[in-house]
Write an enzyme that holds these catalytic residues in place. Structure first.
Site, PDB file in Angstrom:
ATOM      1  N   GLU A   1      -2.227  -1.654  -1.673  1.00 37.41           N
ATOM      2  CA  GLU A   1      -0.744  -1.763  -1.238  1.00 37.41           C
ATOM      3  C   GLU A   1      -0.173  -3.239  -1.386  1.00 37.41           C
ATOM      4  O   GLU A   1       0.902  -3.608  -0.981  1.00 37.41           O
ATOM      5  CB  GLU A   1      -0.617  -1.135   0.205  1.00 37.41           C
ATOM      6  CG  GLU A   1      -0.895   0.377   0.109  1.00 37.41           C
ATOM      7  CD  GLU A   1      -0.586   1.128   1.174  1.00 37.41           C
ATOM      8  OE1 GLU A   1      -0.221   0.585   2.196  1.00 37.41           O
ATOM      9  OE2 GLU A   1      -1.065   2.371   1.234  1.00 37.41           O
TER      10      GLU A   1
ATOM     11  N   LYS B   1       6.153  11.689   3.434  1.00 34.31           N
ATOM     12  CA  LYS B   1       5.538  11.517   2.105  1.00 34.31           C
ATOM     13  C   LYS B   1       5.825  12.919   1.160  1.00 34.31           C
ATOM     14  O   LYS B   1       4.983  13.771   1.598  1.00 34.31           O
ATOM     15  CB  LYS B   1       4.214  11.159   2.300  1.00 34.31           C
ATOM     16  CG  LYS B   1       3.804  10.057   2.921  1.00 34.31           C
ATOM     17  CD  LYS B   1       2.142  10.011   3.216  1.00 34.31           C
ATOM     18  CE  LYS B   1       1.744   8.454   3.725  1.00 34.31           C
ATOM     19  NZ  LYS B   1       0.368   8.621   3.801  1.00 34.31           N
TER      20      LYS B   1
END
Length: 426
Positions: free
Chosen positions: A205, A338
Site C-alpha cells: 500500500e 469495502k
C-alpha cells in the site's frame, strides 16, 4: 429511458501483478464505462466470495476467467434491457441471479465489477460526476485520509506484527493542505529511516516496510517524522493503527506478537492498547481483536470505545446483518467499508445507512490489491463517510484516489474538509 445494451468483462492486472476483473457496461445511448475490482490480502472469512479459477497452469491458480465468463454469458443475458439508472433493482437482480448469501456462484468480483461499471455509466450518461450521481446534492464532504506510511503484517515481509501504521491529518482547512502535509511527513520519514540504515522499500500500500525490532518503534519513528516535518503531533496530525489481529490469533483467542515475543489473551492485548493510547496520540484502532472474538471486542469497546475510534473490518466485512449484531452487542464504534466484501453498490449503501443511523463512523477503504480505478474516492464523497483509507502518498494505484479527491474538492468549491470536526461527536 436509458437501458443496458451490453455487458462484458476482461481479465486485467492489479497492483500486485495478480489477475482481476475489468467490467464494462454499454447503455442504449452508447455511453460506455468500466470498473476494475480490487482484491484483499488479509481477508475476513465472512467476506463475499472472490471467484478464482484455481487452474495452477495460469497465474498460479489466481486467474479470473471463470468470473469473466460469468459476466460475459450469465450476467449479460439477464441485464440487457434493464433500466440503467435503477441501480438498486439491477443489483437485486444480480443477487437473485447468484442465489447464494456470499456470491459463491457468480463471484463477488464479477458482480461488483458490473455494479460499479453500471453506476459509472449512468452518471456519465446523465452528465453528472459519479459522487453527485450516487450522493445527490448532499455530497459535499471531503474525507480525512488515513495514510498507511509503515506496513507490517501480511502487507510486508518484515518483523512488525501490526499491519498498518497510519497518520490522520486532522488539523487542516482543506483536503489539499492535509494531503500536502501527509506527503511531507512521508518524505521526512524516509529520510529518518535512511539515517538509521533502515529499509525504505515499500509494501503493497505504499508505506515503508522497515525491520523494526518491535511494534512500538514505528510509532516513535512516525511521531519523530511528524514533528521534524514541522507539524504538531496529535493536534495537526494524529496516529492510527490497523492491527489485523485475525492474522495473529490462535484457536484459543491468544494473540501472538512475534515482534514483542509475547502471547497475550484478549484482556492483556486491550491493556497493551491502552498503554499505547496513553503514550501516543492514537485516535483509531482497526481490527484490534479477531473477527470471532466477540467477547474480547465487547471488552475492548468498554475500555476504549469512548476514547478512540474502534473500527471493525474483518469483524463486520461491510455486511449489514453482521453490523446489526455488533450494534446489539455494543461492539466497536466504526466500520470499514469495502464494497468487494459484500458484492454490490446497493448492499454497500445499505450497510453505510445502518451504520450512520446508529452513529457508527464509516471509513471508505481500498484493498491491498488495487488498480488505477478511483471509484472509492467518489463513493466516499457521495456518502459523506468522513474518512478514507487508500494507502500512502506513493504507488500510482493509491495516488489515483488522492488525485481524484483533489479534483472533486476543486469542483465542489464549497466542499467541506471535515478535519478536526471528525471526532467531535459524543
Amino acid at each position: 429511458m436509458l437501458t443496458i445494451k451490453d455487458v462484458h468483462a476482461l481479465e486485467v492486472m492489479d497492483s500486485r501483478g495478480n489477475p482481476t476483473i475489468q467490467a464494462s457496461v454499454i447503455l442504449s445511448d452508447n455511453t460506455k464505462a468500466s470498473a476494475i475490482v480490487p482484491s484483499g490480502a488479509s481477508t475476513g472469512k465472512r467476506e463475499a466470495l472472490e471467484l478464482r479459477d484455481n487452474d495452477k497452469t495460469r497465474f498460479l491458480g489466481k486467474g479470473v476467467l471463470r468470473a469473466c465468463e460469468n459476466v460475459n454469458s450469465v450476467i449479460k443475458h439477464h441485464l440487457i434491457g434493464l433500466e440503467a439508472t435503477s441501480q438498486a433493482f439491477v443489483d437485486e437482480r444480480l443477487r437473485a441471479l447468484d442465489g447464494t448469501p456470499n456470491y459463491a456462484n457468480l463471484g463477488a468480483n464479477a458482480v461488483l465489477g458490473v455494479s460499479m461499471a453500471l453506476a459509472r455509466a449512468s452518471a456519465k450518461a446523465l452528465n453528472l460526476p459519479l459522487y453527485r450521481y450516487l450522493g445527490g446534492a448532499n455530497a459535499l464532504t471531503l474525507p480525512v485520509p488515513m495514510l498507511n506510511i509503515i506496513n507490517g503484517g501480511t502487507h510486508a515481509n518484515n518483523s512488525i506484527d501490526f499491519q498498518e501504521y497510519m497518520i490522520m491529518p486532522l488539523g487542516f482547512e482543506s483536503f489539499r493542505e492535509a494531503l500536502r502535509a501527509s506527503a511531507e511527513v512521508y518524505h521526512t520519514l524516509k529520510k529518518l529511516l535512511d539515517g538509521k540504515n533502515q529499509l525504505t522499500s515499500v509494501g503493497d500500500e505504499g508505506g515503508f516496510a522497515p525491520n523494526f525490532n518491535n511494534n512500538v518503534e514505528p510509532l516513535e519513528a512516525i511521531s519523530q517524522a511528524i514533528e521534524k516535518a514541522g507539524y504538531k503531533l496529535g493536534e495537526e496530525i494524529a496516529l492510527a493503527l490497523d492491527v489485523a489481529s485475525s492474522e495473529l490469533v490462535d484457536g484459543n483467542f491468544n494473540y501472538h506478537l512475534k515482534g514483542e515475543n509475547k502471547i497475550l489473551d484478549s484482556h492483556e492485548l486491550v491493556a497493551y492498547y491502552k498503554e499505547l493510547v496513553a503514550k501516543y496520540p492514537i485516535v483509531s484502532i482497526e481490527d484490534g481483536l479477531s473477527e470471532d472474538d466477540w467477547e474480547g471486542w465487547a471488552f475492548l469497546s468498554k475500555e476504549l470505545g469512548r476514547q478512540i475510534q474502534l473500527v471493525g473490518d474483518d469483524l463486520f466485512v461491510t455486511n449489514a446483518s453482521i453490523l446489526q449484531k455488533g450494534i446489539e452487542k455494543n461492539v466497536a464504534n466504526a466500520i470499514l467499508i469495502k464494497p468487494n466484501q459484500i458484492g454490490t453498490i446497493s448492499e454497500t449503501l445499505e450497510t453505510i445507512r445502518l451504520a450512520k443511523h446508529h452513529a457508527y463512523q464509516c471509513v471508505m477503504s481500498h484493498r491491498s490489491g488495487e488498480s488505477e480505478d478511483s471509484f472509492i474516492a467518489d463513493f466516499a464523497v457521495a456518502l459523506n463517510t468522513g474518512e478514507i483509507k487508500t494507502g500512502s502518498t506513493a504507488r500510482s494505484e493509491r495516488i489515483a484516489k488522492y488525485n481524484r479527491l483533489l479534483e472533486i474538492e476543486h469542483e465542489l468549491k464549497g466542499g467541506i474538509y471535515i478535519g478536526k470536526e471528525l471526532f467531535k461527536h459524543g
